[in-house]
Motif scaffolding. Structure first.
Motif, PDB file in Angstrom:
ATOM      1  N   ASN A   1       0.867  -1.101  -0.065  1.00 50.15           N
ATOM      2  CA  ASN A   1       0.129  -0.093   0.024  1.00 50.15           C
ATOM      3  C   ASN A   1       1.127   1.056   0.057  1.00 50.15           C
ATOM      4  O   ASN A   1       2.034   1.425   0.513  1.00 50.15           O
ATOM      5  N   CYS A   2       0.487   2.120  -0.510  1.00 53.73           N
ATOM      6  CA  CYS A   2       1.017   3.560  -0.447  1.00 53.73           C
ATOM      7  C   CYS A   2       2.369   3.520  -1.470  1.00 53.73           C
ATOM      8  O   CYS A   2       3.439   4.132  -0.920  1.00 53.73           O
ATOM      9  N   LYS A   3       2.564   2.800  -2.343  1.00 53.59           N
ATOM     10  CA  LYS A   3       3.651   2.619  -2.973  1.00 53.59           C
ATOM     11  C   LYS A   3       4.590   3.739  -3.474  1.00 53.59           C
ATOM     12  O   LYS A   3       5.641   3.872  -3.327  1.00 53.59           O
ATOM     13  N   ALA A   4       3.824   4.756  -4.070  1.00 58.98           N
ATOM     14  CA  ALA A   4       4.462   6.081  -4.503  1.00 58.98           C
ATOM     15  C   ALA A   4       5.295   6.699  -3.229  1.00 58.98           C
ATOM     16  O   ALA A   4       6.070   7.327  -3.411  1.00 58.98           O
ATOM     17  N   LEU A   5       4.248   7.083  -2.155  1.00 55.78           N
ATOM     18  CA  LEU A   5       5.031   7.693  -1.027  1.00 55.78           C
ATOM     19  C   LEU A   5       6.063   6.644  -0.516  1.00 55.78           C
ATOM     20  O   LEU A   5       7.211   7.409  -0.018  1.00 55.78           O
ATOM     21  N   LYS A   6       5.984   5.563  -0.453  1.00 54.17           N
ATOM     22  CA  LYS A   6       7.073   4.720   0.059  1.00 54.17           C
ATOM     23  C   LYS A   6       8.366   4.833  -0.680  1.00 54.17           C
ATOM     24  O   LYS A   6       9.571   5.032  -0.319  1.00 54.17           O
ATOM     25  N   TYR A   7       8.373   4.858  -1.898  1.00 56.59           N
ATOM     26  CA  TYR A   7       9.416   5.082  -2.931  1.00 56.59           C
ATOM     27  C   TYR A   7       9.912   6.553  -2.723  1.00 56.59           C
ATOM     28  O   TYR A   7      10.942   6.750  -2.858  1.00 56.59           O
ATOM     29  N   SER A   8       9.086   7.494  -2.729  1.00 61.11           N
ATOM     30  CA  SER A   8       9.537   8.868  -2.385  1.00 61.11           C
ATOM     31  C   SER A   8      10.245   9.047  -1.139  1.00 61.11           C
ATOM     32  O   SER A   8      11.225   9.598  -0.952  1.00 61.11           O
ATOM     33  N   PHE A   9       9.994   8.300  -0.067  1.00 62.98           N
ATOM     34  CA  PHE A   9      10.619   8.298   1.198  1.00 62.98           C
ATOM     35  C   PHE A   9      11.809   7.700   1.012  1.00 62.98           C
ATOM     36  O   PHE A   9      13.243   8.227   1.675  1.00 62.98           O
ATOM     37  N   PHE A  10      12.101   6.622   0.331  1.00 66.14           N
ATOM     38  CA  PHE A  10      13.209   5.933  -0.015  1.00 66.14           C
ATOM     39  C   PHE A  10      14.230   6.853  -0.555  1.00 66.14           C
ATOM     40  O   PHE A  10      15.353   6.844  -0.450  1.00 66.14           O
TER      41      PHE A  10
END
Length: 74
Positions: free
Chosen positions: A46-55
């Protein structure tokens, strides 16, 4: 979906992305309807785009080139 705060003090380099990721997870159907923890929902994708942005934001903190380009994130 990003939130911008003018009167909020800085909490670090990736604080805005981290806060939005947490809000996304807490508002997801995985947490609200299925009753799972946010950590389990994050592992499920879930929330893949924000997870990638945080990474990317965290990775840019270690990158020496970020001195010239600036950190990613908001």
């Amino acid at each position: 979906m990003p939130r911008y705060y003018e009167d909020k003090p800085d909490g670090g380099a990736c604080a805005g992305v981290k806060e939005d990721l947490g809000a996304c997870l807490l508002q997801s159907d995985c947490v609200l309807q299925e009753g799972k923890s946010p950590r389990q929902c994050l592992k499920e994708g879930n929330c893949k785009a924000l997870k990638y942005s945080f990474f990317e934001c965290k990775r840019s903190m270690l990158d020496a080139r970020s001195r010239f380009r600036g950190r990613k994130g908001y």
